[in-house]
Each structure stands twice: as C-alpha cells, then as structure tokens.
Design an enzyme around this catalytic site. Structure first.
Site, PDB file in Angstrom:
ATOM      1  N   ASP A  51       0.895  -1.117   0.086  1.00 32.54           N
ATOM      2  CA  ASP A  51       0.006  -0.146   0.135  1.00 32.54           C
ATOM      3  C   ASP A  51       0.681   1.066   0.043  1.00 32.54           C
ATOM      4  OD1 ASP A  51      -1.721  -2.052   0.492  1.00 32.54           O
ATOM      5  OD2 ASP A  51      -3.012  -0.731   1.923  1.00 32.54           O
ATOM      6  N   HIS A  53      -1.050   4.656  -0.317  1.00 30.52           N
ATOM      7  CA  HIS A  53      -1.936   5.513   0.398  1.00 30.52           C
ATOM      8  C   HIS A  53      -1.740   7.124   0.292  1.00 30.52           C
ATOM      9  CE1 HIS A  53      -5.146   2.954   1.769  1.00 30.52           C
ATOM     10  NE2 HIS A  53      -4.154   2.142   2.123  1.00 30.52           N
ATOM     11  N   ASP A  79      -3.991   0.015  -3.278  1.00 32.65           N
ATOM     12  CA  ASP A  79      -4.253   1.154  -2.494  1.00 32.65           C
ATOM     13  C   ASP A  79      -3.304   2.178  -2.672  1.00 32.65           C
ATOM     14  OD1 ASP A  79      -6.344  -0.465  -1.362  1.00 32.65           O
ATOM     15  OD2 ASP A  79      -5.561  -0.533   0.651  1.00 32.65           O
ATOM     16  N   ASN A 111      -8.592  -2.387  -2.650  1.00 33.85           N
ATOM     17  CA  ASN A 111     -10.069  -2.082  -2.214  1.00 33.85           C
ATOM     18  C   ASN A 111     -10.174  -0.666  -2.152  1.00 33.85           C
ATOM     19  OD1 ASN A 111      -8.208  -2.306   0.160  1.00 33.85           O
ATOM     20  ND2 ASN A 111     -10.230  -1.801   1.375  1.00 33.85           N
ATOM     21  N   HIS A 112      -9.351   0.115  -2.048  1.00 36.32           N
ATOM     22  CA  HIS A 112      -9.610   1.766  -2.006  1.00 36.32           C
ATOM     23  C   HIS A 112      -9.565   2.094  -3.570  1.00 36.32           C
ATOM     24  CE1 HIS A 112      -9.140   2.995   2.098  1.00 36.32           C
ATOM     25  NE2 HIS A 112      -8.728   1.916   2.193  1.00 36.32           N
ATOM     26  N   HIS A 161      -4.039  -7.906  -4.136  1.00 37.40           N
ATOM     27  CA  HIS A 161      -4.046  -7.107  -2.963  1.00 37.40           C
ATOM     28  C   HIS A 161      -4.384  -7.608  -1.598  1.00 37.40           C
ATOM     29  CE1 HIS A 161      -4.489  -3.225  -0.891  1.00 37.40           C
ATOM     30  NE2 HIS A 161      -5.706  -3.567  -0.432  1.00 37.40           N
ATOM     31  N   HIS A 235      -2.766  -4.794   1.835  1.00 37.90           N
ATOM     32  CA  HIS A 235      -3.911  -4.801   2.479  1.00 37.90           C
ATOM     33  C   HIS A 235      -3.882  -4.321   4.078  1.00 37.90           C
ATOM     34  CE1 HIS A 235      -8.207  -4.760   2.469  1.00 37.90           C
ATOM     35  NE2 HIS A 235      -8.319  -5.983   2.957  1.00 37.90           N
TER      36      HIS A 235
END
Length: 308
Positions: A51, A53, A79, A111-112, A161, A235
C-alpha cells in the site's frame, strides 16, 4: 496536453497538473490497461510493493531505495489513494510510469480503488479541494475499473491486494472475472481485494464487512492447486514492513511508512531475483508535509479502523 516527462517531473514535485492533461492521461491509461489480463505475467527480477495511500514523498523514497523505474520492474499491490495528502499525485505518477515504461510496472487494484471507498476515505475530497470539482476523481475512477486483479511472477509467486476467495480455487478462474466495473460487495472479485490471512481453520467472516478470513489450509490448497510457491499481498498494516505466515507460503508487504503520518511503522518492498530468492528492503518515512507544505505533526493516539 503537457509532455509525459514534464508531467512526471511536475508530479514528483507534488505540483498541480491541469485537468485536460489528467483527462488525456486517464484515457491513454484505460486504452493500455484494457489489453492486460486479469492476472498479468511478470518476469524476474521484480520488486513487489504494498500500500502507498497517497504518501507521495515516501513513494519517491521507495523508488530511490529500490533502484528506480528506469532499470527495474515493479508490481504495486494496490491502495494507491486515500488517507495521505497526495493521493492524486501518487496515483497519477504511477499511471505516468505505466505509460512511459509499460513493461516495467504492473498496477494491481486494491480495495481503495473504488468510487465508494474513495468518497469516504479522502481521495474524493482531495480532488475537490485541489480542483474545485470532482471531474479528475471521475477520470481516475474510470482507470481503477481497468486495473488487473493480480499478477504471477515466473509462474511461482501469485500477487494480489487482499487475499483468497472461497469462490476461486485456480488462478485460471480469476482470469474469467469481468473486472471492468465498480468492485461488488461480495463474490470473487470483492474477496481478492478485501480478504485477510488469519490463524483460522476454515473460511471465516471478516470483521471488515467484506471478504473473508482464511488460514493455512486454504493457502496450502491454493499453492498446491496452482503450482505456486508464494502468495504476496498487502492490505494490512505491518509495523515491521513485512510479515511472513504459513511456513513462508504467504507474505504481507506494507510500503507506507509512518502510516497516516502517525503510526510509527517502517515500510518494506520485496525483490524476487532470477533464482527466486527473496530480498526485503526496509525504509522509514521522510518528513511528511501537507499539500500546503506544512510539516505534519503526529497525533498521540493512532486510531485505526478495519478499512486499511
């Protein structure tokens, strides 16, 4: 439209790219990603990243510590956006690298990378704050729909992910999913992006409200069925940057140091060499600044939720 290399340099500096250029980038990215399989084949050597972010400056550190895109292959496990102050610049930089070096980088959906999640966890608000409207968010969401669901390294390392799904036993089954859509609330596509490994005997409900918890039995079965040696996923925040589980059959890689500018964790990337040996590179956060250039001071008490 600005030239691609000019856009890359602008993004690396965290500066503004005009809306028309972003639209053109996203259209080109969709055309490129449209031709990628749900599970992309990747040769070694390759660096696997977790990730991001929206932590742009840490993403730049990641590339600096791992050799750079010009001479190395990368798989990003999703992500890219939400929570950090530079979600847009981080995602667009990776999109630009995909356009500039299409055979050197694979961007897997997390998932984001959905409309619903980005409206809640920061990306949507960031775009509206920076551009005064949501157009750029819409362009990026259309790219999200075309991102592959996984990758396979030398037919031996399966990259995803989140994790596994009770609806999927073979990698070939993943290849048949219609991925070009918003992530459903249940089913195989959802599970691949949302599930987590845990010390459980069989499939269990996830406290996240989506996906499943799965244990060593399911991992061993998946490895055996698909003749692979390792599942590499992201994740979940890992304070040490990476965590191996299930006798080395699964690894979680986390690449956002000092997550949310407050968690104090280090980050890692995983390099798989030609002989399939694994090498982890650990790195710490650079001094984080918000979109106005102000230093971000950590909060005293991190408050985490399930939507990592």
């Amino acid at each position: 439209m600005m030239k691609l290399d000019e856009i890359i340099e602008t993004l690396r500096q965290g500066k503004h790219v005009d809306e028309d250029s972003i639209y053109s980038l996203c259209v080109m990215a969709q055309e490129l990603l449209m031709n990628e399989s749900n599970v992309t084949h990747v040769d070694t050597p390759v660096t696997i990243c977790g990730d991001i972010h929206g932590q742009l400056h840490d993403l730049l550190t990641l590339f600096a510590k791992s050799g750079g895109i010009e001479k190395n292959r990368y798989i990003f496990l999703g992500d890219f956006v939400d929570r950090g102050f530079y979600s847009l610049e981080s995602f667009l930089l990776l999109v630009c690298y995909k356009l500039r070096y299409p055979d050197r980088i694979v961007l897997i959906r997390g998932n984001h990378e959905t409309r619903q999640i980005t409206k809640v966890y920061g990306f949507y608000d960031e775009v509206v704050r920076k551009y005064g409207n949501s157009n750029v968010w819409r362009y990026c969401c259309e790219v999200f729909d075309y991102l592959p669901l996984g990758a396979i390294v030398n037919n031996k390392v399966f990259c995803v992910h989140g994790g596994l799904s009770p609806d999927v036993l073979s990698i070939n089954e993943i290849r048949t999913i219609d991925r070009k859509k918003e992530v459903p609330h249940e089913g195989a596509m959802c599970d691949l992006l949302w599930s987590d490994p845990e010390d459980v005997d069989t499939w269990s409900l996830s406290p996240r409200g989506a996906g499943f918890l799965f244990g060593q039995n399911e991992v061993d079965k998946f490895l055996h069925t698909n003749s692979v040696e390792l599942i590499a996923r992201a994740h979940q925040l890992v304070m040490e940057g990476y965590k191996e589980m299930f006798d080395g059959g699964l690894v979680t890689v986390w690449s956002a140091p000092n997550y949310c500018y407050r968690c104090g964790n280090v980050a890692a990337v995983l390099r798989i060499d030609d002989d399939m040996t694994k090498d982890y590179t650990i790195f710490e956060a650079v001094q984080a600044r918000d979109s106005g250039g102000n230093v971000i001071l950590p909060t005293k008490k991190p408050q985490m939720d399930y939507f990592l």
